[in-house]
Write a protein that holds these residues in place. Sequence first.
Motif, PDB file in Angstrom:
ATOM      1  N   SER A   1      82.425  41.901  19.419  1.00  0.00           N
ATOM      2  CA  SER A   1      82.207  43.110  20.231  1.00  0.00           C
ATOM      3  C   SER A   1      82.722  42.909  21.650  1.00  0.00           C
ATOM      4  CB  SER A   1      80.719  43.468  20.253  1.00  0.00           C
ATOM      5  OG  SER A   1      80.261  43.802  18.968  1.00  0.00           O
ATOM      6  N   ARG A   2      82.501  41.717  22.210  1.00  0.00           N
ATOM      7  CA  ARG A   2      83.030  41.421  23.548  1.00  0.00           C
ATOM      8  C   ARG A   2      84.554  41.496  23.560  1.00  0.00           C
ATOM      9  NH1 ARG A   2      79.841  38.628  27.444  1.00  0.00           N
ATOM     10  NH2 ARG A   2      77.678  38.326  26.781  1.00  0.00           N
ATOM     11  N   ARG A   3      85.171  40.875  22.562  1.00  0.00           N
ATOM     12  CA  ARG A   3      86.632  40.877  22.497  1.00  0.00           C
ATOM     13  C   ARG A   3      87.157  42.311  22.353  1.00  0.00           C
ATOM     14  NH1 ARG A   3      90.603  41.856  19.647  1.00  0.00           N
ATOM     15  NH2 ARG A   3      89.274  42.613  17.951  1.00  0.00           N
ATOM     16  N   PHE A   4      86.518  43.066  21.489  1.00  0.00           N
ATOM     17  CA  PHE A   4      86.948  44.439  21.233  1.00  0.00           C
ATOM     18  C   PHE A   4      86.771  45.304  22.490  1.00  0.00           C
ATOM     19  CE2 PHE A   4      86.238  48.769  19.630  1.00  0.00           C
ATOM     20  CZ  PHE A   4      87.345  48.927  18.812  1.00  0.00           C
ATOM     21  N   ALA A   5      85.628  45.168  23.141  1.00  0.00           N
ATOM     22  CA  ALA A   5      85.355  45.955  24.348  1.00  0.00           C
ATOM     23  C   ALA A   5      86.360  45.630  25.452  1.00  0.00           C
ATOM     24  CB  ALA A   5      83.931  45.709  24.836  1.00  0.00           C
ATOM     25  N   ASP A   6      86.679  44.352  25.607  1.00  0.00           N
ATOM     26  CA  ASP A   6      87.662  43.949  26.612  1.00  0.00           C
ATOM     27  C   ASP A   6      89.028  44.558  26.302  1.00  0.00           C
ATOM     28  OD1 ASP A   6      85.766  42.502  27.964  1.00  0.00           O
ATOM     29  OD2 ASP A   6      86.376  40.554  27.141  1.00  0.00           O
TER      30      ASP A   6
ATOM     31  N   GLY B   1      89.037  48.151  27.146  1.00  0.00           N
ATOM     32  CA  GLY B   1      88.789  48.461  28.544  1.00  0.00           C
ATOM     33  C   GLY B   1      87.419  49.041  28.816  1.00  0.00           C
ATOM     34  N   TYR B   2      86.435  48.741  27.929  1.00  0.00           N
ATOM     35  CA  TYR B   2      85.081  49.261  28.103  1.00  0.00           C
ATOM     36  C   TYR B   2      84.292  48.375  29.064  1.00  0.00           C
ATOM     37  CZ  TYR B   2      86.039  51.906  23.807  1.00  0.00           C
ATOM     38  OH  TYR B   2      86.583  52.730  22.855  1.00  0.00           O
ATOM     39  N   ALA B   3      83.481  48.994  29.896  1.00  0.00           N
ATOM     40  CA  ALA B   3      82.546  48.256  30.751  1.00  0.00           C
ATOM     41  C   ALA B   3      81.196  48.222  30.045  1.00  0.00           C
ATOM     42  CB  ALA B   3      82.423  48.933  32.114  1.00  0.00           C
ATOM     43  N   VAL B   4      80.694  47.027  29.760  1.00  0.00           N
ATOM     44  CA  VAL B   4      79.466  46.866  28.965  1.00  0.00           C
ATOM     45  C   VAL B   4      78.483  45.970  29.705  1.00  0.00           C
ATOM     46  CG1 VAL B   4      78.503  46.065  26.769  1.00  0.00           C
ATOM     47  CG2 VAL B   4      80.788  47.126  26.821  1.00  0.00           C
ATOM     48  N   ASP B   5      77.229  46.351  29.727  1.00  0.00           N
ATOM     49  CA  ASP B   5      76.164  45.519  30.281  1.00  0.00           C
ATOM     50  C   ASP B   5      75.709  44.553  29.185  1.00  0.00           C
ATOM     51  OD1 ASP B   5      73.911  44.358  31.329  1.00  0.00           O
ATOM     52  OD2 ASP B   5      72.934  46.232  31.916  1.00  0.00           O
TER      53      ASP B   5
END
Length: 209
Positions: free
Chosen positions: A135-140, A143-147
Amino acid sequence: MTTRLSIFPLGGALLFPRMHLPLHIFEPRYRALVSDAMARDRRIGMIQPRAVGGRGADTQRPLLFDLGCVGRITDVEAHDDGRYDIVLEGVSLFRIVRELDVTTPFRQVEADLMPEAAEPEALSIAHRASLESESRRFADAQGYAVDWDSVARLDDEALVNGIAQIAPFDSAAKQALLEAPDLAARAELIVQLMQFFGRHDGEDRVTLQ
């Protein structure tokens, strides 16, 4: 149990039992649906339409997937112009038996309600770690900002089903997630979708190609 449901067909919108889904309601037929639900039992059946398009396709009454989720309106804000902002809480999955012939502007079906799911088994440590890492790799990549501190505090069910609801997969992938037999299978499918199906269509959505 078989019941009559008013349905809201909406591609890409998933709801799971015990999860929440905010919706902005502006089309007249779905404003009528919300008004009717508020006067009755506050229930709305969320279900995805199958892919529409092609010659002769009925865009007003597209074919539907068989499986959806009943949501109960837990919060509603009515606007002066007739629009609504609502929040649905997932109650139970349902499977369509048949569509009903009705005079309402919104569609109604006869549906079998699935037994209310028990609390799902926890993911294994390896499953949880794999899901969070991917999920971290995908979000990066997106370009998603995730808490991520808040994400780490979610229980397994909220994490898996929350990702399934908000991830930008196409309708077929979303439906596969809804129909996964258990939480672990859904988590594995999310990881596979993120790893292998990251191509984008013209609407910047992840597709199963």
